[in-house]
Design an enzyme around this catalytic site. Structure first.
Site, PDB file in Angstrom:
ATOM      1  N   ASP A  40       0.820  -1.220   0.000  1.00 23.25           N
ATOM      2  CA  ASP A  40       0.000   0.000   0.000  1.00 23.25           C
ATOM      3  C   ASP A  40       0.850   1.264   0.000  1.00 23.25           C
ATOM      4  O   ASP A  40       0.520   2.256  -0.653  1.00 23.25           O
ATOM      5  CB  ASP A  40      -0.877   0.056   1.248  1.00 23.25           C
ATOM      6  CG  ASP A  40      -1.840  -1.105   1.307  1.00 23.25           C
ATOM      7  OD1 ASP A  40      -2.070  -1.714   0.246  1.00 23.25           O
ATOM      8  OD2 ASP A  40      -2.354  -1.387   2.402  1.00 23.25           O
TER       9      ASP A  40
HETATM   10  N1  LIG Z   1       2.000   1.773  10.373  1.00 21.77           N
HETATM   11  C1  LIG Z   1       0.843   1.737  10.971  1.00 21.77           C
HETATM   12  O1  LIG Z   1       0.653   2.433  11.967  1.00 21.77           O
HETATM   13  C2  LIG Z   1      -0.259   0.866  10.449  1.00 21.77           C
HETATM   14  C3  LIG Z   1      -1.113   0.213  11.353  1.00 21.77           C
HETATM   15  C4  LIG Z   1      -2.162  -0.560  10.828  1.00 21.77           C
HETATM   16  C5  LIG Z   1      -2.310  -0.650   9.465  1.00 21.77           C
HETATM   17  N2  LIG Z   1      -1.453  -0.012   8.629  1.00 21.77           N
HETATM   18  C6  LIG Z   1      -1.667  -0.128   7.220  1.00 21.77           C
HETATM   19  O2  LIG Z   1      -0.836  -1.173   6.776  1.00 21.77           O
HETATM   20  C7  LIG Z   1      -0.381  -0.853   5.478  1.00 21.77           C
HETATM   21  C8  LIG Z   1       1.079  -0.781   5.565  1.00 21.77           C
HETATM   22  O3  LIG Z   1       1.555  -0.804   4.275  1.00 21.77           O
HETATM   23  P1  LIG Z   1       2.734  -1.753   3.913  1.00 21.77           P
HETATM   24  O4  LIG Z   1       3.119  -1.332   2.543  1.00 21.77           O
HETATM   25  O5  LIG Z   1       3.768  -1.757   4.978  1.00 21.77           O
HETATM   26  O6  LIG Z   1       2.095  -3.195   3.980  1.00 21.77           O
HETATM   27  P2  LIG Z   1       0.856  -3.805   3.157  1.00 21.77           P
HETATM   28  O7  LIG Z   1       0.321  -2.856   2.196  1.00 21.77           O
HETATM   29  O8  LIG Z   1      -0.061  -4.387   4.179  1.00 21.77           O
HETATM   30  O9  LIG Z   1       1.518  -4.911   2.296  1.00 21.77           O
HETATM   31  C9  LIG Z   1       2.224  -5.950   2.912  1.00 21.77           C
HETATM   32  C10 LIG Z   1       2.500  -6.957   1.818  1.00 21.77           C
HETATM   33  O10 LIG Z   1       3.413  -7.892   2.312  1.00 21.77           O
HETATM   34  C11 LIG Z   1       3.179  -9.130   1.680  1.00 21.77           C
HETATM   35  N3  LIG Z   1       3.579 -10.193   2.593  1.00 21.77           N
HETATM   36  C12 LIG Z   1       2.941 -10.637   3.693  1.00 21.77           C
HETATM   37  N4  LIG Z   1       3.638 -11.609   4.280  1.00 21.77           N
HETATM   38  C13 LIG Z   1       4.738 -11.809   3.515  1.00 21.77           C
HETATM   39  C14 LIG Z   1       5.823 -12.722   3.595  1.00 21.77           C
HETATM   40  N5  LIG Z   1       5.954 -13.593   4.614  1.00 21.77           N
HETATM   41  N6  LIG Z   1       6.767 -12.642   2.638  1.00 21.77           N
HETATM   42  C15 LIG Z   1       6.670 -11.746   1.647  1.00 21.77           C
HETATM   43  N7  LIG Z   1       5.652 -10.904   1.526  1.00 21.77           N
HETATM   44  C16 LIG Z   1       4.688 -10.926   2.441  1.00 21.77           C
HETATM   45  C17 LIG Z   1       1.696  -9.178   1.392  1.00 21.77           C
HETATM   46  O11 LIG Z   1       1.505  -9.693   0.076  1.00 21.77           O
HETATM   47  P3  LIG Z   1       1.299 -11.253  -0.145  1.00 21.77           P
HETATM   48  O12 LIG Z   1       0.123 -11.649   0.673  1.00 21.77           O
HETATM   49  O13 LIG Z   1       1.096 -11.350  -1.622  1.00 21.77           O
HETATM   50  O14 LIG Z   1       2.560 -11.898   0.298  1.00 21.77           O
HETATM   51  C18 LIG Z   1       1.278  -7.704   1.396  1.00 21.77           C
HETATM   52  O15 LIG Z   1       0.867  -7.243   0.144  1.00 21.77           O
HETATM   53  C19 LIG Z   1      -0.994   0.443   5.097  1.00 21.77           C
HETATM   54  O16 LIG Z   1      -2.191   0.254   4.416  1.00 21.77           O
HETATM   55  C20 LIG Z   1      -1.250   1.060   6.442  1.00 21.77           C
HETATM   56  O17 LIG Z   1      -2.250   2.019   6.421  1.00 21.77           O
HETATM   57  C21 LIG Z   1      -0.421   0.713   9.118  1.00 21.77           C
END
Ligand SMILES: NC(=O)c1ccc[n+]([C@@H]2O[C@H](COP(=O)([O-])OP(=O)(O)OC[C@H]3O[C@@H](n4cnc5c(N)ncnc54)[C@H](OP(=O)(O)O)[C@@H]3O)[C@@H](O)[C@H]2O)c1
Ligand SMILES: NC(=O)c1ccc[n+]([C@@H]2O[C@H](COP(=O)([O-])OP(=O)(O)OC[C@H]3O[C@@H](n4cnc5c(N)ncnc54)[C@H](OP(=O)(O)O)[C@@H]3O)[C@@H](O)[C@H]2O)c1
Lengths: 447, 95, 95, 447
Positions: free
Chosen positions: D372
């Site tokens: 994301d």
């Molecule tokens: N930082 C905060 O405070 C917080 C708190 C809550 C939510 N969030 C939200 O979380 C998101 C964070 O974005 P992000 O870019 O860090 O993460 P993300 O958008 O949630 O993407 C994480 C990606 O990692 C992949 N993944 C998961 N496990 C894996 C593994 N073992 N090996 C390889 N890939 C793996 C997943 O794809 P696959 O399933 O295809 O592997 C997923 O697409 C944002 O939407 C944010 O708003 C953030």
């Protein structure tokens, strides 16, 4: 209702101070503070009953008018003495409130004694600071003044005890003694230590307000006073750090300037230069660092300095930077105000830590009316008042241009070995004139 | 009640601490003159006491206090505004 | 007295404001867990009330409150310490 | 005496929080907070009379033990759910105190009603957050939950009025209703919005403490509670800014993840790569930017990442930087903790504003488990939950390496066009395994 207004007022003050974190927001911050003060004063006036309200408004207007006229007449180099004087008036006001309170009651409270003490000290100390900063007094008999201060201190203590017991005459006597004490106490303090003294008195005037607040049980005064008291104290701390001085040392070991030292070196030892030489060196430099000091302010050369920077940058593509020592000038941040006055970009201005890394690569350093803040003795001469004060290391540059009127020492009364350095070219004369001539030379050359 | 006042004192000290460390050294001069002007808030003490003042002498002293506080307030804010105006202008030409 | 409490509230808000903006984004996670642990100070309320508690039910509720606050405090500080320890170590190896 | 201790305690807390301004001082800051808490708890225990003191100490020890064990068992990727849970316990504690107070008196005060409300909401909301962060629930029927919340909200309001009138049963009913409300309210909120929710609940637990303080007239609780309340609220604000979301929007327009979207693109559209390819690209690059996301945390690949950076820097003299989005991971600052765990130098780590200027000059971007936070749809797709969230502009780099297990969308449930970009090489697989293989390749090559 009044309590809500109180909250609004002190919140506005707090916000206004935190707006000073950047030049962009600061102006509006000041307007917020003015709004807060306006609310407070109107609130205070509305609570008064009829004839007194009128008197108060008239007094307020006269005082306000004088304040504004005074401020308008103050040029930026005179800023420090003006701030000192205004600060003194604030203290005087507290002192008078404390004094007036003691008339209503048989025995003054401890708070009231404290208010009178702190108010009078702030007042007379600031007046002494004003006189020194404005250059209206030169003190040589520091030893005598020290003894007088000591006697006054003991008298004040005794006076305080008597005053606490209630006789009006004693209270007035106490106020006078305290004022004398503050005056004699601050007067012998070395000019170079004035930034520390001014910021302590700034803090003290805040504490006065706190005391008045405690005495009349007004939380607005307590909060605002403490805020200012704390901020002044921290500013004092920052200044003592910047000058590597201890507050107690400042107070108890004032400096006797030795204006005689320079005669040890005959004028032949120095390399004199002309504005032509300076212009030549600058236009052929890649990097020029300008180090302004109080002499620049005294000469009012900030506009010329702005022009110099502009022509060097635009016509000769020189990398121009300004290096500002935290205590350059006569009060904290003074030099920045002056450069702002001349519309010099803040991007060109650097503090001591940053600029000290740049001197190595500078071709020319233009030291204009600065002296103590560049003095290498600060590193070596143990009995000097500037010993261990961090300095601008101009010595590291390839060439040093020194603009001043004579070989006289700076505020701290210390000779400057840089004058006799191989790399140095002394441009003896008024800072403004010399800079103007350099500009004329730079303009006439066709590069 | 006294306890609360001590709390207020301590908390105000912390605010002073945080607020001042936030101020850029660039603006230490305006900081001093703004806080200086703000400390003129002590005028409220004079106004508050003036209401209860009955003798000529206390009224005079309080009016004097108002007078000096007014110089402090108006002078302080005016000179701060002058300084900060220069910084504002400077800021505009460069951004 | 109520006025003073309001002052205390407002001043604390300002301190919270200043303190938090001072915190580097690098440490936002530890910040959350430290403040989290600190909010366990509410345990004092439980202890204070426990002294006056006379019925079994209030004593039980207060002991439960102490129990959960204790988890919060010890867990929160412990996990903060774990995190910050890593940052400390990291800092050392590079300076 | 107690008043002095109070002052010491809250001063320690304030200082400890301000110590978090740098990684260097933060650890000691935490110790200060612990000291403060220790003083407070001992002070509280000493005021208790004998049998109750024993009960309290025992309860405290059991609770403390559970807390420490829980913390020990928490791995760094699990941090967010642990913090959420602990936060919930804090709220529960306040709620229980409020509840117990109502038993002593015929009519509960308004404070007590508020405490019960805020405490229960904090508790059940945090539990819901915990479940979502731990991935223990997946919600699809957000609409239904929304209606349930609405009904619960009305019931809670009515319950509150009844409770205020005093019957114990009503008060307990009110507490239960409030807890349900908090749970149903938070549950449907989109996973991507969790950082905002967690920090609001963090703030709310502070406000609970304030309310308890107001109710029992304890200024220590008021000050500390408000401090935390304000800090949590500001952190929420910072987070909403970083994600360009409004709090009200977060709460009232939860996201229904569309896990179906990706099927629109067949797998053929992507360029698959191998760890060999990745190693080849990296070792020949001048500048590699690593962009870790939650997937990296989930895979526990931080140590491998540290090794990767080390080998690239030391063996291949590549300029390696880490780019961290403020909401990368699952809670504010989460990714920094994970990198710290792997001993990666803070000098290599950059925030969004700085790193976005670097992508242009980067040869390779290694996006590992992030999704994301790199999704360009944030700029264009108006109906997306991440619309207008600032992103890491990895697209600007010469080559993009994307490590994830599938083409599934990230937390926000949004397809990522970068997968189908010409420059992108998809490395499908576990983040840890793939990184390990890359390292093996880099090690075996002799450059
Ligand atoms: N930082 C905060 O405070 C917080 C708190 C809550 C939510 N969030 C939200 O979380 C998101 C964070 O974005 P992000 O870019 O860090 O993460 P993300 O958008 O949630 O993407 C994480 C990606 O990692 C992949 N993944 C998961 N496990 C894996 C593994 N073992 N090996 C390889 N890939 C793996 C997943 O794809 P696959 O399933 O295809 O592997 C997923 O697409 C944002 O939407 C944010 O708003 C953030
Ligand atoms: N910043 C503060 O808060 C503050 C406040 C009070 C005191 N101080 C003290 O003031 C000193 C500041 O250091 P500084 O380096 O800025 O100044 P400085 O050491 O006082 O030196 C200023 C120099 O400017 C020269 N000068 C004076 N008028 C001049 C003119 N019209 N044209 C050319 N030169 C002129 C003087 O030499 P000639 O007489 O030979 O021309 C003098 O040596 C420090 O000792 C500091 O501690 C600072």
């Amino acid at each position: 209702m009044i309590s809500t207004l109180n909250i609004i007022v002190y919140s506005l003050f707090i916000i206004s101070i935190s707006r000073l974190s950047s030049a962009r927001t600061a102006y509006k911050g000041n307007l917020l503070a003015i709004t807060g003060m306006g609310i407070a004063v109107i609130m205070g006036l509305l609570c008064l009953n009829s004839p007194k309200q009128l008197y108060a408004i008239i007094t307020l207007c006269i005082g306000g008018l004088i304040g504004i006229i005074g401020s308008k007449k103050t040029s930026m180099p005179q800023l420090p003495q003006m701030v000192a004087l205004l600060n003194g008036f604030g203290g005087l006001s507290s002192g008078l409130i404390g004094l007036s309170e003691t008339f209503n009651i048989p025995h003054p409270t401890l708070w009231q004694i404290f208010i009178i003490f702190a108010g009078c000290i702030t007042f007379s100390g600031s007046v002494a600071g004003f006189l020194k900063l404005a250059g209206l007094v030169k003190i040589r008999e520091t030893e005598t003044l020290h003894s007088v201060s000591l006697i006054l201190f003991i008298l004040t203590l005794i006076g305080g005890i008597y005053a606490y017991n209630g006789e009006t005459e004693y209270i007035i006597g106490f106020a006078i003694l305290t004022s004398l004490l503050g005056f004699c106490f601050i007067l012998p303090i070395g000019g170079a230590d004035m930034p520390i003294i001014i910021s302590s008195l700034n803090g003290l005037s805040g504490w006065c307000t706190t005391l008045v607040g405690l005495s009349i049980q007004n939380s607005l005064l307590i909060i605002v006073g403490t805020l200012i008291g704390a901020s002044g104290s921290i500013l004092t701390y920052i200044m003592t750090k910047a000058m590597n001085r201890h507050l107690l040392k400042v107070i108890f070991t004032p400096i006797t300037p030795n204006k005689e030292i320079p005669s040890a070196h005959p004028e032949q030892d120095i390399h004199k230069g002309t504005p032509q030489d300076a212009a030549f060196l600058m236009e052929n430099a890649h990097k020029v660092i300008i180090v302004p000091g109080f002499g620049m302010a005294a000469a009012g050369a900030q506009y010329e300095l702005g022009n110099l920077a502009k022509i060097l940058i635009q016509k000769y593509h020189v990398d121009v930077k300004f290096g500002i020592h935290p205590v350059a000038g006569r009060m904290p941040g003074h030099m920045n105000v002056l450069l702002a006055e001349a519309d010099i970009s803040p991007n060109l201005i650097f503090g001591i830590d940053e600029i000290n890394q740049e001197f190595k690569t500078a071709d020319v350093v233009y030291v204009i009316g600065a002296n103590d803040t560049t003095n290498p003795l600060a590193k070596t001469k143990k009995d000097s008042t500037i010993y261990q004060m961090p300095i601008l290391e101009v010595e590291e540059a390839k060439r040093i241009l020194f603009v001043k009127r004579s070989l006289a020492p700076g505020y701290a009364g210390e000779d400057n070995p840089l004058f006799y350095n191989e790399k140095t070219l002394m441009l003896l004369g008024d800072a403004k004139e010399i800079t103007k001539e350099i500009i004329t030379n730079l303009e006439s050359n066709n590069s | 009640m006294d306890f609360y006042i001590i709390d207020i004192l301590i908390l105000s000290c912390f605010i002073g601490y945080f607020a001042i460390w936030n101020v850029t050294p660039l603006l230490h001069s305006p900081l001093m003159s703004v806080t200086n002007a703000i400390s003129g808030i002590v005028i409220l003490g004079a106004l508050q006491n003036l209401n209860q003042s009955e003798s000529l002498i206390t009224t005079t002293l309080l009016l004097l206090a108002i007078f000096f506080a007014a110089i402090n307030i108006f002078g302080g804010f005016h000179i701060s505004a002058r300084m900060l105006h220069m910084f504002k202008r400077k800021d505009k030409t460069n951004d």
